[in-house]
Motif scaffolding. Sequence first.
Motif, PDB file in Angstrom:
ATOM      1  N   ASP A 211      -5.122  -1.345  -2.633  1.00 29.86           N
ATOM      2  CA  ASP A 211      -6.073  -0.450  -1.935  1.00 29.86           C
ATOM      3  C   ASP A 211      -5.938   0.989  -2.400  1.00 29.86           C
ATOM      4  O   ASP A 211      -6.095   1.929  -1.609  1.00 29.86           O
ATOM      5  CB  ASP A 211      -5.847  -0.495  -0.405  1.00 29.86           C
ATOM      6  CG  ASP A 211      -6.011  -1.898   0.170  1.00 29.86           C
ATOM      7  OD1 ASP A 211      -6.617  -2.744  -0.509  1.00 29.86           O
ATOM      8  OD2 ASP A 211      -5.527  -2.131   1.290  1.00 29.86           O
TER       9      ASP A 211
ATOM     10  N   ASP B 133      -9.126   0.244  -4.956  1.00 37.89           N
ATOM     11  CA  ASP B 133      -9.744  -0.322  -3.757  1.00 37.89           C
ATOM     12  C   ASP B 133     -11.206  -0.679  -3.998  1.00 37.89           C
ATOM     13  O   ASP B 133     -11.936   0.029  -4.676  1.00 37.89           O
ATOM     14  CB  ASP B 133      -9.646   0.668  -2.600  1.00 37.89           C
ATOM     15  CG  ASP B 133     -10.039   0.008  -1.288  1.00 37.89           C
ATOM     16  OD1 ASP B 133      -9.187  -0.690  -0.722  1.00 37.89           O
ATOM     17  OD2 ASP B 133     -11.202   0.149  -0.856  1.00 37.89           O
TER      18      ASP B 133
ATOM     19  N   THR C 106       0.847  -1.200   0.000  1.00 37.85           N
ATOM     20  CA  THR C 106       0.000   0.000   0.000  1.00 37.85           C
ATOM     21  C   THR C 106       0.877   1.243   0.000  1.00 37.85           C
ATOM     22  O   THR C 106       2.002   1.238   0.487  1.00 37.85           O
ATOM     23  CB  THR C 106      -0.926   0.055   1.233  1.00 37.85           C
ATOM     24  OG1 THR C 106      -0.119   0.121   2.408  1.00 37.85           O
ATOM     25  CG2 THR C 106      -1.824  -1.169   1.301  1.00 37.85           C
TER      26      THR C 106
END
Length: 275
Positions: free
Chosen positions: A176, A198, A147
């Motif tokens: 995400d 996401d 991430t």
Amino acid sequence: EQARSEAGIVTLDLSQTHVAFDGSALARELPRAIAAGQLFLQYQPKVNVRQEAVTGAEALVRWHHPVRGLILPGEFISAAEDGGEIVGLTLWTLRQVIADQQVMRAHGHDMPVFINISGVLLADDGFVAEACRIVRDSGARIGFEITETAVIRDPESAIRHLQTFAAIGIPLAIDDYGAGLSSLAYLKQLPASELKIDKMFVMQLTSSNRDPLIVRSTIDLAHALEMEVTAEGVETPAALALLSVMGCDMVQGYLISRPIALDAFVRYLDEESYK
Ligand code: C2E
Ligand code: CA
Ligand code: CA
Ligand code: CA
């Protein structure tokens, strides 16, 4: 946790306390659980948007707990990050994926398998060295999902480690995307080949006014940066159709397949169930 309200009254939020204690107690059990064989992986395919091919798979950890039954990672990953158990858990995941990929290959299915790498691990030189050694020695096709939030915490060391992964041929996907802290400044510096939108934007895609705009501009942005785009959380044919029109490259979600155990995943590939 105790908090003083505006009226000066001390309140105790038991629900929060319970979750926090529970998670760290679970995390402390992880080393024994791994040794006892209580953890297992499920695989969720990523398919190209025309559903002609499986382009890769994501490994997701599950815990068959002797007392509590099936436990999903949401209950213990963040505590394992805080308590340090995440290192052993991720190295176990990596080795298990490598073994499982041998089984997939034996059935004629050769594709990269992505594992989730917590941000804290990108600041851990020992983990990075060990993970690189394992991947290099195995010759397996392993990708990492990371991430952006992970990078923002300690950009220099995270970007350096990501460059090390990329240099030994580990494809990197930004996971995400849009859900946490995002920084376009970092996005363009990351040696990532894939961006995953996401699921919070994808699940409401056909019922919200704004999410289609966000998703389309994210797809265009990623393509401008020469990254492929995966939409996660694809649950309906309508969402799939819209993503296809928007030029999304790959899709992942319950519409295509839920995460499934290795034997079911091999059957899924054998039978070309994604078509
Ligand atoms: P993630 O990486 O964003 O993984 C996707 C999550 O969405 C998975 O939940 C998956 O089961 C779920 N999902 C997939 N398709 C759909 C869909 O169409 N609709 C909906 N509503 N959900 C969908 P899961 O398996 O519970 O994993 C939760 C998170 O735990 C993952 O989020 C990942 O961040 C983390 N995680 C899982 N395995 C590992 C691991 O081995 N290591 C680390 N560090 N984190 C892991
Ligand atoms: Ca992921
Ligand atoms: Ca994700
Ligand atoms: Ca089908």
